[in-house]
Design an enzyme around this catalytic site. Structure first.
Site, mmCIF file in Angstrom:
data_model
loop_
_atom_site.group_PDB
_atom_site.id
_atom_site.type_symbol
_atom_site.label_atom_id
_atom_site.label_comp_id
_atom_site.label_asym_id
_atom_site.label_seq_id
_atom_site.Cartn_x
_atom_site.Cartn_y
_atom_site.Cartn_z
ATOM 1 N N GLY A 82 4.570 6.995 -1.395
ATOM 2 C CA GLY A 82 6.210 6.454 -1.284
ATOM 3 C C GLY A 82 6.941 6.666 -0.546
ATOM 4 N N GLY A 83 6.668 7.372 0.633
ATOM 5 C CA GLY A 83 7.439 7.687 1.725
ATOM 6 C C GLY A 83 8.278 6.445 2.177
ATOM 7 N N CYS A 112 0.953 -1.224 0.008
ATOM 8 C CA CYS A 112 -0.157 -0.049 -0.240
ATOM 9 C C CYS A 112 0.923 1.248 0.067
ATOM 10 C CB CYS A 112 -0.897 -0.100 1.228
ATOM 11 S SG CYS A 112 -1.926 -1.536 1.346
ATOM 12 N N ALA A 113 1.642 1.573 -1.249
ATOM 13 C CA ALA A 113 2.737 2.383 -1.339
ATOM 14 C C ALA A 113 2.277 3.900 -1.027
ATOM 15 C CB ALA A 113 3.723 2.316 -2.402
ATOM 16 N N CYS A 130 -1.330 3.476 11.201
ATOM 17 C CA CYS A 130 -1.050 4.550 12.150
ATOM 18 C C CYS A 130 -2.150 4.899 12.803
ATOM 19 C CB CYS A 130 -0.665 5.849 11.338
ATOM 20 S SG CYS A 130 -1.774 6.211 9.921
ATOM 21 N N ASP A 181 -0.110 0.319 -5.322
ATOM 22 C CA ASP A 181 -1.335 1.065 -4.684
ATOM 23 C C ASP A 181 -2.697 1.322 -5.913
ATOM 24 O OD1 ASP A 181 -1.538 3.024 -2.220
ATOM 25 O OD2 ASP A 181 -2.763 4.009 -3.794
#
Length: 418
Positions: free
Chosen positions: A234-235, A230-231, A354, A254
């Site tokens: 892209g961090g 689940c990019a 998160c 993604d």
């Protein structure tokens, strides 16, 4: 610092748009500032601070102002009670506004409930209370009512951390090495860095220190096949590519082409050539199925409530709901199950969110393990210790702004045995 009538009016207008909760607060503010280009930097800073300040303390401010409070009253109450702004600093405040400001500054409130004291919706306070004491709920909520610090991640392919710290300090930007991640730099303030030469050449990216630890949990090695399932923008993909020393093959999956498009300029800056962005239809896309059993490492940073990021996104606690949470947990379970099929025997799978809620975290992992006995949990603290990263967490990584001064992150490290 005096506050002008124009600033108060702008903050009230912006807040009115945000409080519909139709779109994320940062997107609403960006559009507001884009439409009013004549607003200067100082005014923009005040508007953003006022809007986020009201969102953080909305429950308390509504108790002071009444449930039908207008955005202007909420801003005035925030200035009076949260910021402690003296009346003399509000230029030309007169009439009913002046009376309201004086009244709300002196107003006393009855004993609050836990949810009111924590500035949380009732349902969220109840969910947190299921596994935290009232004191812990308050400590977590109050830590999330603070503004998040600005963390950078150095790109080890271009620079080492000490060199970045030295350069930023020489440029008058106070900073220090991060506490946990070997690549993290924490800034004292929030300077604009988009035009800094080291940002433009890809020597650093903005990334919360807690987020950086996910790369060390996945522990990708040179020459491996790795998937960031689940990019997004892209961090974490960039971090994984750097840890692989720009070797092997790193897929960035993604479902959103728009999110993945933001990765391309970042990859170009970073100097990485091992990243392959792929837009997929869903977790069951045929391009995913073709890689079944072939991947060494898979990171699943799952779509979640985002309730661990309330320091940055305080509107989420008002935009989320129990119904939306129930839908998310179903999606999280499906994504984890699909991503797991990619992992080869002996390979590693990291599931992360998160969020601070067990139903998005431990519950999803335990249900997955019960259905997939070929996977076992590794101890997250022990995995990090191999990189000299000391985090008091235990078998599962659980970071909190109250304890670690990072965003609220969860991660489980799983290995495929058979």
């Amino acid at each position: 610092m005096s506050i002008s009538p124009a600033q108060l009016q702008s903050a009230s207008q912006a807040l009115r748009s945000v409080l519909t909760f139709e779109y994320p607060a940062d997107a609403v503010l960006s559009r507001y500032f884009r439409d009013l280009r004549e607003i200067g930097a100082r005014d923009r800073a005040f508007v953003a601070e006022a809007v986020y300040g009201v969102l953080r303390r909305k429950r308390t401010l509504e108790r002071l102002c009444g449930p039908q409070a207008q955005p202007r009253h909420l801003v005035l109450a925030w200035l009076a009670r949260v910021e402690g702004t003296p009346l003399r600093h509000l230029e030309a405040l007169h009439g009913r506004d002046k009376e309201f400001f004086t009244e709300v500054k002196a107003k006393s409130l009855p004993e609050p409930t836990l949810a009111e004291n924590a500035d949380l919706p009732d349902w969220l306070a109840e969910r947190l209370s299921a596994y935290l004491s009232p004191e812990q709920v308050l400590a977590l909520a109050r830590s999330m009512n603070n503004s998040a610090p600005l963390d950078l991640r150095v790109n080890p392919l271009k620079l080492d951390r000490d060199a970045l710290v030295a350069r930023l300090q020489a440029d008058g930007i106070p900073c220090a090495p991060g506490k946990f991640s070997p690549l993290a730099v924490r800034l004292e303030g929030k300077p604009a860095l988009q035009r800094h030469p080291l940002f433009l050449d890809g020597s650093f990216e903005v990334q919360d220190e807690g987020s950086q630890l996910l790369g060390y949990l996945l522990q990708p090695k040179r020459g491996e096949m790795v998937v960031d399932f689940c990019a997004g923008a892209g961090g974490k993909t960039l971090l994984l590519g750097a840890l692989m020393r720009n070797t092997g093959r790193l897929y960035a999956f993604d479902v959103s082409e728009k999110r993945l498009s933001k990765l391309k300029p970042r990859v170009a800056r970073s100097g990485l050539s091992n990243i392959h962005p792929v837009v997929i239809d869903s977790e069951n896309d045929t391009r995913v199925k073709r890689l079944a059993g072939k991947i060494d490492r898979v990171l699943v940073d799952a779509p979640c409530s985002g309730l661990g990021t309330l320091r940055r996104n305080p509107d989420l606690k008002w935009r989320q709901s129990p119904e939306a949470l129930a839908e998310l947990t179903v999606k999280q379970a499906a994504i984890l199950a699909s991503a797991a099929r990619l992992v080869k025997v002996g390979g590693r799978l990291v599931y992360a969110t998160c969020s601070v809620l067990p139903e998005e975290n431990q519950d999803v992992v335990e249900a997955f393990l019960a259905a997939n006995p070929g996977f076992v949990k590794l101890n997250a603290s022990e995995v990090l210790a191999k990189h000299d990263i000391q985090v008091e967490s235990g078998e599962l990584l659980q970071l909190s702004p109250a304890t670690h001064d990072t965003d609220g992150f969860f991660a489980a490290v799983l290995e495929r045995k058979a």
